[in-house]
Design a protein around this motif. Structure first.
Motif, mmCIF file in Angstrom:
data_model
loop_
_atom_site.group_PDB
_atom_site.id
_atom_site.type_symbol
_atom_site.label_atom_id
_atom_site.label_comp_id
_atom_site.label_asym_id
_atom_site.label_seq_id
_atom_site.Cartn_x
_atom_site.Cartn_y
_atom_site.Cartn_z
ATOM 1 N N GLY A 118 82.950 31.550 42.351
ATOM 2 C CA GLY A 118 83.817 30.395 42.143
ATOM 3 C C GLY A 118 85.058 30.443 43.008
ATOM 4 O O GLY A 118 85.624 29.407 43.367
ATOM 5 N N LEU A 119 85.493 31.647 43.363
ATOM 6 C CA LEU A 119 86.574 31.808 44.336
ATOM 7 C C LEU A 119 86.035 31.728 45.756
ATOM 8 O O LEU A 119 86.499 30.928 46.572
ATOM 9 N N LEU A 120 85.047 32.565 46.062
ATOM 10 C CA LEU A 120 84.587 32.715 47.440
ATOM 11 C C LEU A 120 83.932 31.455 47.990
ATOM 12 O O LEU A 120 83.984 31.205 49.198
ATOM 13 N N ASP A 121 83.301 30.649 47.125
ATOM 14 C CA ASP A 121 82.651 29.418 47.582
ATOM 15 C C ASP A 121 83.628 28.263 47.769
ATOM 16 O O ASP A 121 83.281 27.259 48.406
ATOM 17 N N ASN A 122 84.829 28.389 47.198
ATOM 18 C CA ASN A 122 85.764 27.260 47.240
ATOM 19 C C ASN A 122 86.982 27.473 48.134
ATOM 20 O O ASN A 122 87.594 26.495 48.571
ATOM 21 N N MET A 123 87.333 28.713 48.404
ATOM 22 C CA MET A 123 88.561 28.984 49.154
ATOM 23 C C MET A 123 88.261 29.601 50.514
ATOM 24 O O MET A 123 87.578 30.624 50.615
ATOM 25 N N HIS A 124 88.801 28.976 51.570
ATOM 26 C CA HIS A 124 88.740 29.583 52.894
ATOM 27 C C HIS A 124 89.730 30.747 52.957
ATOM 28 O O HIS A 124 90.751 30.752 52.258
ATOM 29 N N VAL A 125 89.430 31.714 53.812
ATOM 30 C CA VAL A 125 90.302 32.883 53.951
ATOM 31 C C VAL A 125 91.725 32.467 54.297
ATOM 32 O O VAL A 125 92.697 32.983 53.733
ATOM 33 N N GLU A 126 91.867 31.518 55.213
ATOM 34 C CA GLU A 126 93.214 31.114 55.630
ATOM 35 C C GLU A 126 93.996 30.470 54.488
ATOM 36 O O GLU A 126 95.235 30.526 54.473
ATOM 37 N N GLY A 186 83.830 20.437 46.361
ATOM 38 C CA GLY A 186 83.886 21.783 45.815
ATOM 39 C C GLY A 186 82.681 22.131 44.959
ATOM 40 O O GLY A 186 81.889 21.269 44.585
ATOM 41 N N LYS A 187 82.566 23.416 44.644
ATOM 42 C CA LYS A 187 81.465 23.918 43.820
ATOM 43 C C LYS A 187 82.034 24.314 42.454
ATOM 44 O O LYS A 187 82.792 25.274 42.331
ATOM 45 N N VAL A 188 81.677 23.554 41.434
ATOM 46 C CA VAL A 188 82.161 23.826 40.082
ATOM 47 C C VAL A 188 81.469 25.077 39.553
ATOM 48 O O VAL A 188 80.243 25.142 39.501
ATOM 49 N N ASP A 189 82.259 26.071 39.177
ATOM 50 C CA ASP A 189 81.697 27.342 38.731
ATOM 51 C C ASP A 189 82.785 28.128 38.013
ATOM 52 O O ASP A 189 83.973 27.806 38.114
ATOM 53 N N ASP A 190 82.364 29.170 37.281
ATOM 54 C CA ASP A 190 83.356 30.064 36.686
ATOM 55 C C ASP A 190 84.116 30.789 37.792
ATOM 56 O O ASP A 190 83.534 31.176 38.808
ATOM 57 N N ILE A 191 85.409 30.972 37.580
ATOM 58 C CA ILE A 191 86.273 31.582 38.590
ATOM 59 C C ILE A 191 87.018 32.757 37.966
ATOM 60 O O ILE A 191 87.737 32.589 36.982
ATOM 61 N N THR A 192 86.820 33.929 38.517
ATOM 62 C CA THR A 192 87.588 35.104 38.117
ATOM 63 C C THR A 192 88.221 35.710 39.360
ATOM 64 O O THR A 192 87.551 35.883 40.382
#
Length: 217
Positions: A118-126, A186-192
């Motif tokens: 949920g983090l890695l699929d939605n946020m670019h590194v920058e 975005g990809k709706v998913d659990d985010i930790t």
């Protein structure tokens, strides 16, 4: 997660200190997880003597940031697009032996950011780098939080809002295009999100704070 924490406490070396072997911790935690339905990815990271060691199953992972810039990103495991390896008790699920093992040299004050897909699929590194740059120590202290706590919360919140953006650009959109698919937004998913800072290079101490955002599948 509790079984992993229990495994860290239970597994000791000959000197009585935690062994810090992520794969052994994962195996111990998995063996103590019985009667549970479903499946899960897993990412366990330990630090000892300036080296991060990790065991990862599936599409969770971690990144290391130095002076605000990403200098390492872990591998993930997928059988095909959006179909990650997952641990579980069902015969079709994966086992800890499937874990990728990694090592990366770190320095004092490096930041370690762990996250689910949920983090890695939605946020670019920058985008994560920008949040790190904007999160000043003085500002965190004024709000009564550690820098790690503030970073975990702000990164998780940013990922959550991006997951709800129906038209935004994110890593999952770009990955889908490479597979000939056309996912929008975005990809709706659990985010930790867990954020740690390396504070010593000679033992297992990592200062950790985490934040979670849950969204319906």
């Amino acid at each position: 997660m509790k079984n992993s924490a229990d495994a860290v406490a239970a597994l000791k070396g000959t000197d009585g200190n935690p062994i810090g072997d992520p794969k052994k911790i994962l195996q111990e935690a998995f063996s103590n997880t019985t009667g549970v339905q479903g499946a899960s990815t897993a990412c366990i990271v330990s630090h000892n003597d300036g080296v991060l060691r990790a065991a990862n199953v599936g599409d969770s992972g971690f990144m290391v940031f130095r002076d605000g810039k990403m200098m390492y990103k872990s591998q993930t495991q997928q059988r095909r697009f959006n179909c990650p390896y997952q641990l579980g008790n069902h015969s079709s699920c994966d086992r800890p032996d499937s874990a990728i093992q990694m090592e990366v040299t770190v320095m004092v004050d490096d930041l370690v950011v762990l996250g689910t897909d949920g983090l890695l699929d939605n946020m670019h590194v920058e985008e994560i780098e920008k949040i790190i740059a904007m999160t000043m120590v003085a500002k965190a202290e004024r709000e009564g939080k550690t820098v790690e706590e503030k970073l975990a919360r702000e990164i998780a919140e940013a990922a959550y809002y991006k997951s709800l953006d129906k038209y935004g650009d994110c890593p999952f959109v770009r990955a889908s295009l490479l597979e000939g698919k056309h996912h929008k937004g975005g990809k709706v998913d659990d985010i930790t999100v867990v954020v740690g800072r390396i504070i010593q290079n000679y033992d297992l101490h990592i200062k950790i704070n985490s934040d979670q955002k849950s969204t319906p599948e």
